[in-house]
Design a protein around this motif. Sequence first.
Motif, PDB file in Angstrom:
ATOM      1  N   ASP A   1      65.788  37.902  56.152  1.00 16.90           N
ATOM      2  CA  ASP A   1      66.382  36.363  55.896  1.00 16.90           C
ATOM      3  C   ASP A   1      65.127  35.457  55.614  1.00 16.90           C
ATOM      4  OD1 ASP A   1      68.609  34.416  56.024  1.00 16.90           O
ATOM      5  OD2 ASP A   1      67.369  33.724  57.577  1.00 16.90           O
ATOM      6  N   GLY A   2      65.692  34.499  54.384  1.00 17.76           N
ATOM      7  CA  GLY A   2      64.686  33.459  54.053  1.00 17.76           C
ATOM      8  C   GLY A   2      63.683  33.905  52.952  1.00 17.76           C
ATOM      9  N   LEU A   3      63.536  35.136  52.450  1.00 19.86           N
ATOM     10  CA  LEU A   3      62.713  35.764  51.493  1.00 19.86           C
ATOM     11  C   LEU A   3      63.352  35.923  50.403  1.00 19.86           C
ATOM     12  CD1 LEU A   3      61.170  38.653  53.847  1.00 19.86           C
ATOM     13  CD2 LEU A   3      60.236  36.332  53.562  1.00 19.86           C
ATOM     14  N   PRO A   4      62.291  36.016  49.091  1.00 21.33           N
ATOM     15  CA  PRO A   4      62.975  36.208  47.836  1.00 21.33           C
ATOM     16  C   PRO A   4      64.000  37.496  47.756  1.00 21.33           C
ATOM     17  CG  PRO A   4      60.522  35.788  47.959  1.00 21.33           C
ATOM     18  CD  PRO A   4      60.886  35.956  49.326  1.00 21.33           C
ATOM     19  N   PRO A   5      64.788  37.400  46.964  1.00 22.44           N
ATOM     20  CA  PRO A   5      65.624  38.377  46.940  1.00 22.44           C
ATOM     21  C   PRO A   5      65.222  39.818  46.659  1.00 22.44           C
ATOM     22  CG  PRO A   5      66.458  36.576  45.292  1.00 22.44           C
ATOM     23  CD  PRO A   5      65.212  36.350  45.871  1.00 22.44           C
ATOM     24  N   GLY A   6      65.650  40.588  47.490  1.00 21.67           N
ATOM     25  CA  GLY A   6      65.290  42.211  47.452  1.00 21.67           C
ATOM     26  C   GLY A   6      63.997  42.142  48.294  1.00 21.67           C
ATOM     27  N   ALA A   7      63.188  41.196  48.566  1.00 23.42           N
ATOM     28  CA  ALA A   7      61.869  41.354  49.374  1.00 23.42           C
ATOM     29  C   ALA A   7      62.283  41.537  50.830  1.00 23.42           C
ATOM     30  CB  ALA A   7      61.211  39.902  49.213  1.00 23.42           C
ATOM     31  N   THR A   8      61.343  42.159  51.686  1.00 17.65           N
ATOM     32  CA  THR A   8      61.438  42.238  53.148  1.00 17.65           C
ATOM     33  C   THR A   8      60.147  42.257  53.384  1.00 17.65           C
ATOM     34  OG1 THR A   8      61.134  44.717  53.011  1.00 17.65           O
ATOM     35  CG2 THR A   8      63.400  43.798  52.641  1.00 17.65           C
TER      36      THR A   8
ATOM     37  N   MET B   1      52.389  43.600  59.573  1.00 14.37           N
ATOM     38  CA  MET B   1      53.514  43.199  58.512  1.00 14.37           C
ATOM     39  C   MET B   1      53.042  43.912  57.199  1.00 14.37           C
ATOM     40  SD  MET B   1      54.376  39.156  59.617  1.00 14.37           S
ATOM     41  CE  MET B   1      55.038  38.907  61.118  1.00 14.37           C
ATOM     42  N   THR B   2      53.956  44.369  56.425  1.00 10.79           N
ATOM     43  CA  THR B   2      53.671  44.761  55.325  1.00 10.79           C
ATOM     44  C   THR B   2      54.910  44.316  54.258  1.00 10.79           C
ATOM     45  OG1 THR B   2      52.674  46.695  55.971  1.00 10.79           O
ATOM     46  CG2 THR B   2      53.503  46.848  53.802  1.00 10.79           C
ATOM     47  N   GLY B   3      54.829  43.512  53.178  1.00 12.79           N
ATOM     48  CA  GLY B   3      55.828  43.003  52.224  1.00 12.79           C
ATOM     49  C   GLY B   3      56.213  44.091  51.331  1.00 12.79           C
ATOM     50  N   THR B   4      57.303  43.869  50.897  1.00 17.19           N
ATOM     51  CA  THR B   4      57.960  44.487  49.893  1.00 17.19           C
ATOM     52  C   THR B   4      58.540  43.940  48.602  1.00 17.19           C
ATOM     53  OG1 THR B   4      60.297  44.815  50.533  1.00 17.19           O
ATOM     54  CG2 THR B   4      58.691  46.357  51.375  1.00 17.19           C
ATOM     55  N   GLY B   5      58.952  44.377  47.559  1.00  8.38           N
ATOM     56  CA  GLY B   5      59.339  43.609  46.472  1.00  8.38           C
ATOM     57  C   GLY B   5      58.573  42.487  46.200  1.00  8.38           C
ATOM     58  N   ALA B   6      59.006  41.413  46.013  1.00  6.54           N
ATOM     59  CA  ALA B   6      58.250  40.238  45.459  1.00  6.54           C
ATOM     60  C   ALA B   6      56.922  40.033  46.478  1.00  6.54           C
ATOM     61  CB  ALA B   6      59.081  38.982  45.394  1.00  6.54           C
ATOM     62  N   LEU B   7      56.909  40.596  47.559  1.00  5.62           N
ATOM     63  CA  LEU B   7      55.937  40.271  48.500  1.00  5.62           C
ATOM     64  C   LEU B   7      55.187  41.372  48.783  1.00  5.62           C
ATOM     65  CD1 LEU B   7      57.945  38.172  51.372  1.00  5.62           C
ATOM     66  CD2 LEU B   7      56.191  37.459  49.763  1.00  5.62           C
ATOM     67  N   SER B   8      55.061  42.454  47.634  1.00  2.00           N
ATOM     68  CA  SER B   8      54.325  43.652  47.929  1.00  2.00           C
ATOM     69  C   SER B   8      52.876  43.619  48.498  1.00  2.00           C
ATOM     70  CB  SER B   8      54.688  44.527  46.881  1.00  2.00           C
ATOM     71  OG  SER B   8      54.024  43.776  45.689  1.00  2.00           O
ATOM     72  N   GLY B   9      52.294  42.284  48.054  1.00  2.00           N
ATOM     73  CA  GLY B   9      50.878  42.234  48.408  1.00  2.00           C
ATOM     74  C   GLY B   9      50.684  41.746  49.769  1.00  2.00           C
ATOM     75  N   PHE B  10      51.924  41.471  50.434  1.00  2.00           N
ATOM     76  CA  PHE B  10      51.662  40.749  51.776  1.00  2.00           C
ATOM     77  C   PHE B  10      51.344  41.790  52.889  1.00  2.00           C
ATOM     78  CE2 PHE B  10      53.234  39.099  55.548  1.00  2.00           C
ATOM     79  CZ  PHE B  10      52.723  37.815  55.821  1.00  2.00           C
ATOM     80  N   ASN B  11      50.471  41.805  53.560  1.00 10.10           N
ATOM     81  CA  ASN B  11      49.791  42.425  54.411  1.00 10.10           C
ATOM     82  C   ASN B  11      49.008  41.735  55.401  1.00 10.10           C
ATOM     83  OD1 ASN B  11      48.348  44.799  55.944  1.00 10.10           O
ATOM     84  ND2 ASN B  11      49.314  45.935  54.241  1.00 10.10           N
ATOM     85  N   ARG B  12      49.530  41.782  56.854  1.00 12.89           N
ATOM     86  CA  ARG B  12      48.974  40.996  57.786  1.00 12.89           C
ATOM     87  C   ARG B  12      49.112  41.852  59.051  1.00 12.89           C
ATOM     88  NH1 ARG B  12      48.852  35.428  58.274  1.00 12.89           N
ATOM     89  NH2 ARG B  12      47.501  35.977  60.100  1.00 12.89           N
ATOM     90  N   SER B  13      48.048  41.622  60.045  1.00 14.04           N
ATOM     91  CA  SER B  13      48.438  41.811  61.489  1.00 14.04           C
ATOM     92  C   SER B  13      48.239  40.508  62.203  1.00 14.04           C
ATOM     93  CB  SER B  13      47.110  42.921  61.782  1.00 14.04           C
ATOM     94  OG  SER B  13      47.372  43.241  63.235  1.00 14.04           O
TER      95      SER B  13
END
Length: 249
Positions: A62-69, A105-117
């Motif tokens: 919820d609250g992310l770009p369409p298709g992103a998790t 945390m690992t992003g998918t879709g439009a957040l595919s570069g997001f990677n955080r602990s």
Amino acid sequence: MCRLFARNLRLATVITVLAAIPAAALAECCIVPDNGFGTATLPPQSTVASTCMYLGSTEITDGLPPGATIQIAASIGNFINVSELPGGSLGGTASAWEGQCVMQMTGTGALSGFNRSITVPLSGFNNNLFIFAPRAAFAPVQTAAALCNWLNGQIVGVGDPDFDLLRILGGYNYGMPSPGQIQLVSTGSGWAVSGYFDTTHRIDFIGAPGGALAGRSGSNTQQRRFEICPENAVALEGASWSRMKALYR
């Protein structure tokens, strides 16, 4: 004579099953000492065993770009200030504690570069509470129902590059059913712990300005299983001592 033989055979079978529990396998994860009362203090404190963590997964959608998790591999552990006392809705004990929820945390879709602990502190008196049904003290296998009553932690206003707020809430106290089970198996030197909570929880977030989630916010509720050392679990009919004794009456 035949009846006595049958009773002794059933008793020998129970003893054989317990003796067959592989101590080496049980020693692989979360072995804690006896608390002096024929059982262990729960949840296991981090000063006792750093491997004693509940592991699971969850996500933000919820609250992310369409298709992103944001997929999250999470742990609930590093338990400290554990206070387990008689009481609770299951008629056994209520255990207040503090700890940490570590989220990889690992992003998918439009957040595919997001990677955080990110480590979220689970702190504050009585903010986090597990409830356990009675355990059969001194029994070699102790299995009891459990529930997560409170789960509460957040980071807010601490200068995180991606989150102005990241909060996790869960448990019956927040109207989110979270049943579970705990099992202790005697190892000779202590207790091998296993169990789970089917934790209903909510993750709220507000993105930080300039970060990957800037201008975004959301609230995500789901139920996921979090397990502690499932390899320690022993499937044994009549796991409570009273049911074991019933086998050879």
